[in-house]
Scaffold this active site. Sequence first.
Site, PDB file in Angstrom:
ATOM      1  CB  ILE A 165       6.631   7.935  14.078  1.00 51.02           C
ATOM      2  CG1 ILE A 165       7.915   7.104  13.914  1.00 51.02           C
ATOM      3  CG2 ILE A 165       6.282   8.663  12.778  1.00 51.02           C
ATOM      4  CD1 ILE A 165       9.123   7.864  13.442  1.00 51.02           C
ATOM      5  CE  LYS A 193      -2.057   2.199   3.905  1.00 50.65           C
ATOM      6  NZ  LYS A 193      -1.348   3.305   4.200  1.00 50.65           N
ATOM      7  CG  ASN A 194       2.317   2.808   3.548  1.00 47.72           C
ATOM      8  OD1 ASN A 194       1.232   3.368   3.341  1.00 47.72           O
ATOM      9  ND2 ASN A 194       2.664   2.348   4.750  1.00 47.72           N
ATOM     10  NE  ARG A 205      -2.792  12.864   7.409  1.00 48.62           N
ATOM     11  CZ  ARG A 205      -1.668  13.369   7.002  1.00 48.62           C
ATOM     12  NH1 ARG A 205      -0.807  12.628   6.339  1.00 48.62           N
ATOM     13  NH2 ARG A 205      -1.353  14.616   7.246  1.00 48.62           N
ATOM     14  NE  ARG A 228      -6.841   4.550   4.734  1.00 47.83           N
ATOM     15  CZ  ARG A 228      -5.852   4.775   5.600  1.00 47.83           C
ATOM     16  NH1 ARG A 228      -6.033   4.663   6.882  1.00 47.83           N
ATOM     17  NH2 ARG A 228      -4.681   5.165   5.182  1.00 47.83           N
ATOM     18  NE  ARG A 273      -0.126  10.743   9.272  1.00 50.18           N
ATOM     19  CZ  ARG A 273      -0.464   9.618   8.627  1.00 50.18           C
ATOM     20  NH1 ARG A 273      -1.626   9.057   8.845  1.00 50.18           N
ATOM     21  NH2 ARG A 273       0.356   9.074   7.781  1.00 50.18           N
ATOM     22  N   PRO A 274       1.639  17.077  10.321  1.00 44.89           N
ATOM     23  CG  PRO A 274       3.469  18.150  11.301  1.00 44.89           C
ATOM     24  CD  PRO A 274       2.535  16.977  11.473  1.00 44.89           C
ATOM     25  CB  ILE A 275       2.090  18.848   4.837  1.00 46.81           C
ATOM     26  CG1 ILE A 275       1.164  20.076   4.795  1.00 46.81           C
ATOM     27  CG2 ILE A 275       1.290  17.562   4.885  1.00 46.81           C
ATOM     28  CD1 ILE A 275       0.565  20.319   3.416  1.00 46.81           C
ATOM     29  CG  ASP A 276       6.310  21.498   9.003  1.00 49.11           C
ATOM     30  OD1 ASP A 276       5.659  20.440   9.201  1.00 49.11           O
ATOM     31  OD2 ASP A 276       7.408  21.720   9.548  1.00 49.11           O
ATOM     32  CG  LEU A 277       9.331  18.770   7.640  1.00 45.91           C
ATOM     33  CD1 LEU A 277       9.780  17.434   8.212  1.00 45.91           C
ATOM     34  CD2 LEU A 277      10.408  19.830   7.856  1.00 45.91           C
ATOM     35  CG  ASP A 330       3.098   2.137   9.031  1.00 44.66           C
ATOM     36  OD1 ASP A 330       2.740   3.070   9.772  1.00 44.66           O
ATOM     37  OD2 ASP A 330       3.293   2.281   7.806  1.00 44.66           O
ATOM     38  CB  CYS A 349      -5.571  11.068  10.611  1.00 43.17           C
ATOM     39  SG  CYS A 349      -4.041  10.192  10.836  1.00 43.17           S
TER      40      CYS A 349
HETATM   41  C1  LIG Z   1       9.395   8.238   9.360  1.00 41.61           C
HETATM   42  C2  LIG Z   1       8.188   7.373   9.434  1.00 41.61           C
HETATM   43  O1  LIG Z   1       8.148   6.423  10.177  1.00 41.61           O
HETATM   44  N1  LIG Z   1       7.184   7.698   8.627  1.00 41.61           N
HETATM   45  C3  LIG Z   1       5.908   7.001   8.651  1.00 41.61           C
HETATM   46  C4  LIG Z   1       4.798   7.978   8.350  1.00 41.61           C
HETATM   47  O2  LIG Z   1       4.968   8.498   7.055  1.00 41.61           O
HETATM   48  P1  LIG Z   1       4.294   9.902   6.720  1.00 41.61           P
HETATM   49  O3  LIG Z   1       4.850  10.274   5.397  1.00 41.61           O
HETATM   50  O4  LIG Z   1       2.850   9.890   6.933  1.00 41.61           O
HETATM   51  O5  LIG Z   1       4.871  10.775   7.835  1.00 41.61           O
HETATM   52  P2  LIG Z   1       6.310  11.393   7.894  1.00 41.61           P
HETATM   53  O6  LIG Z   1       7.350  10.359   7.622  1.00 41.61           O
HETATM   54  O7  LIG Z   1       6.294  12.582   7.035  1.00 41.61           O
HETATM   55  O8  LIG Z   1       6.371  11.821   9.417  1.00 41.61           O
HETATM   56  C5  LIG Z   1       7.467  11.539  10.252  1.00 41.61           C
HETATM   57  C6  LIG Z   1       7.462  12.528  11.395  1.00 41.61           C
HETATM   58  O9  LIG Z   1       7.711  13.818  10.886  1.00 41.61           O
HETATM   59  C7  LIG Z   1       6.710  14.730  11.269  1.00 41.61           C
HETATM   60  N2  LIG Z   1       6.489  15.632  10.119  1.00 41.61           N
HETATM   61  C8  LIG Z   1       6.253  15.122   8.900  1.00 41.61           C
HETATM   62  C9  LIG Z   1       6.048  15.929   7.810  1.00 41.61           C
HETATM   63  C10 LIG Z   1       6.100  17.323   7.990  1.00 41.61           C
HETATM   64  O10 LIG Z   1       5.939  18.096   7.048  1.00 41.61           O
HETATM   65  N3  LIG Z   1       6.347  17.809   9.232  1.00 41.61           N
HETATM   66  C11 LIG Z   1       6.557  17.002  10.321  1.00 41.61           C
HETATM   67  O11 LIG Z   1       6.779  17.465  11.426  1.00 41.61           O
HETATM   68  C12 LIG Z   1       5.491  13.860  11.551  1.00 41.61           C
HETATM   69  O12 LIG Z   1       4.583  14.477  12.427  1.00 41.61           O
HETATM   70  C13 LIG Z   1       6.116  12.624  12.128  1.00 41.61           C
HETATM   71  O13 LIG Z   1       6.381  12.778  13.492  1.00 41.61           O
HETATM   72  O14 LIG Z   1       3.557   7.338   8.464  1.00 41.61           O
HETATM   73  C14 LIG Z   1       3.357   6.301   7.531  1.00 41.61           C
HETATM   74  C15 LIG Z   1       1.979   5.734   7.814  1.00 41.61           C
HETATM   75  O15 LIG Z   1       1.917   5.311   9.124  1.00 41.61           O
HETATM   76  C16 LIG Z   1       4.463   5.274   7.680  1.00 41.61           C
HETATM   77  O16 LIG Z   1       4.324   4.306   6.682  1.00 41.61           O
HETATM   78  C17 LIG Z   1       5.831   5.905   7.625  1.00 41.61           C
HETATM   79  O17 LIG Z   1       6.828   4.924   7.896  1.00 41.61           O
HETATM   80  C1  LIG Z   2      -1.282   5.018   8.838  1.00 44.84           C
HETATM   81  C2  LIG Z   2      -1.005   4.409   7.693  1.00 44.84           C
HETATM   82  O1  LIG Z   2      -1.274   4.908   6.483  1.00 44.84           O
HETATM   83  P1  LIG Z   2      -1.808   6.343   6.042  1.00 44.84           P
HETATM   84  O2  LIG Z   2      -0.638   7.240   6.097  1.00 44.84           O
HETATM   85  O3  LIG Z   2      -2.212   6.060   4.617  1.00 44.84           O
HETATM   86  O4  LIG Z   2      -2.909   6.729   6.957  1.00 44.84           O
HETATM   87  C3  LIG Z   2      -0.344   3.081   7.667  1.00 44.84           C
HETATM   88  O5  LIG Z   2      -0.003   2.603   6.562  1.00 44.84           O
HETATM   89  O6  LIG Z   2      -0.166   2.473   8.735  1.00 44.84           O
END
Ligand SMILES: CC(=O)N[C@H]1[C@@H](OP(=O)(O)OP(=O)(O)OC[C@H]2O[C@@H](n3ccc(=O)[nH]c3=O)[C@H](O)[C@@H]2O)O[C@H](CO)[C@@H](O)[C@@H]1O
Ligand SMILES: C=C(OP(=O)(O)O)C(=O)O
Length: 428
Positions: free
Chosen positions: A336, A22-23, A100, A406, A129-133, A314, A124
């Site tokens: 995380i 999935k991912n 997401r 999902r 789950r911010p997207i600033d980065l 995960d 969620c």
């Molecule tokens: C590093 C990690 O384990 N990432 C997991 C994350 O990916 P996903 O891509 O959803 O999340 P990120 O890897 O971006 O997040 C990692 C960390 O960075 C922080 N963050 C992220 C983006 C941003 O713009 N700003 C910020 O502060 C998040 O809050 C989190 O604490 O969730 C997915 C679904 O569960 C998992 O498959 C990924 O393995």
């Molecule tokens: C939380 C997960 O996915 P998503 O980022 O699609 O919510 C996950 O794969 O465990």
Amino acid sequence: MDRIIIRGGKPLIGTVPISGAKNAALTLLPCALLTDGKLTLSNLPRLADVDSFGHLLNGLGVSTTIAGATSSNGINRAMTMHAADIASTVAPYDIVRKMRASILVLGPLLARAGEATVSLPGGCAIGNRPIDLHLKGLEALGAEIELAAGYVKATAPSGGLRGGRVSFPIVSVGATENVLMAAVLARGETVIENAAREPEIADLCRCLVAMGADISGIGTERLVVQGQESLHGADYRVMPDRIEAGSYACAAGITGGDLLLAGANADDMGAILDPLVEAGLEVSNEPGGLRVRAASRPRALTISTAPFPAFPTDMQAQFMAMLALGEGTSVLTETIFENRYMHVPELTRMGADIQVHGRTAIVKGVDKLVGAPVMATDLRASMSLVLAGLAAEGETQVLRIYHLDRGYERLEEKLSAVGADIERDGDG
Ligand SMILES: CC(=O)N[C@H]1[C@@H](OP(=O)(O)OP(=O)(O)OC[C@H]2O[C@@H](n3ccc(=O)[nH]c3=O)[C@H](O)[C@@H]2O)O[C@H](CO)[C@@H](O)[C@@H]1O
Ligand SMILES: C=C(OP(=O)(O)O)C(=O)O
């Protein structure tokens, strides 16, 4: 609303086909936006999120055709996507709120069409789950970003995105993916430092390379991209799902079973397999897959989630379910996501002894779990409740199973085939 009913207590024995990841799929699908050629993804799992992504792409003007049903071996489903023209650059709230991963159209749309307007995904059940980065990374390639009315609007400068240097302060899977997909069509060189190294990122890189991208450092924390004028179509096979495989490994562990995880790739799964071995499970690479056998109750573990190559967030919930029936006291720490323990109260209702202190959960192994109606709150939490139900005495009903749909393809079918007493019922 559907529910899953499980009558527990049966050791699972046999072969479970592992689906495409999935991912990985959710970051490979938006690659279709990067070319006017056809991108065909095979080994695509049949999941609600993949369908939602297809609809999102259709709304942007991408035509999609699906070939091949999922066979009993879990293979053969392929989707061909053709983004001859980008008809819209807007990813609306209605789709983004369901999935997401929709945010992953931001980089590709910006790179190909010069603009993108994507609903902010928000938090969620598992955290903020911010997207600033993601946004800072795209700004480093020249994008201008505005936030308004719940949307992010990104615009490329005239002449398009240009290569840049992106150094992430923390590892982010999603931000690495978005910046990579933008950089492959930016002018000049982009260097991404502290990139996520998850196998799904390497899968994304390999697909982009098959489409004509120039990326070096694949699999490392420093990715160097030489941007191209254009990319072309390709055929690409989605990698096996290491999280699905790990989840079924925990099913063997919690039921005292013996499962061959057909098609699983042990090379990507070290941080999942090492603790399974430490817990006393026998894990071996066999022709066709990975065999996981549990001859006794799992031993206690101390685990902390962290970016790859460390133990994945995960897998935290599934290990917790398994260790709830383990011998001794386990300590799990979630680094995380701040709210990824929503399964704890439900596991406790089934008889588990788990205390959460901030980011750490203390799991005291108990001799038995007892079936109960339980409510799933997110994807992996749902799987932890299914695992608990497989080992519990009596009947467990898991409600809100749309989360499972999902991320777990044909869950009941795969589990029934190895001896579980499990069914889906339409009244939950
Ligand atoms: C590093 C990690 O384990 N990432 C997991 C994350 O990916 P996903 O891509 O959803 O999340 P990120 O890897 O971006 O997040 C990692 C960390 O960075 C922080 N963050 C992220 C983006 C941003 O713009 N700003 C910020 O502060 C998040 O809050 C989190 O604490 O969730 C997915 C679904 O569960 C998992 O498959 C990924 O393995
Ligand atoms: C939380 C997960 O996915 P998503 O980022 O699609 O919510 C996950 O794969 O465990």
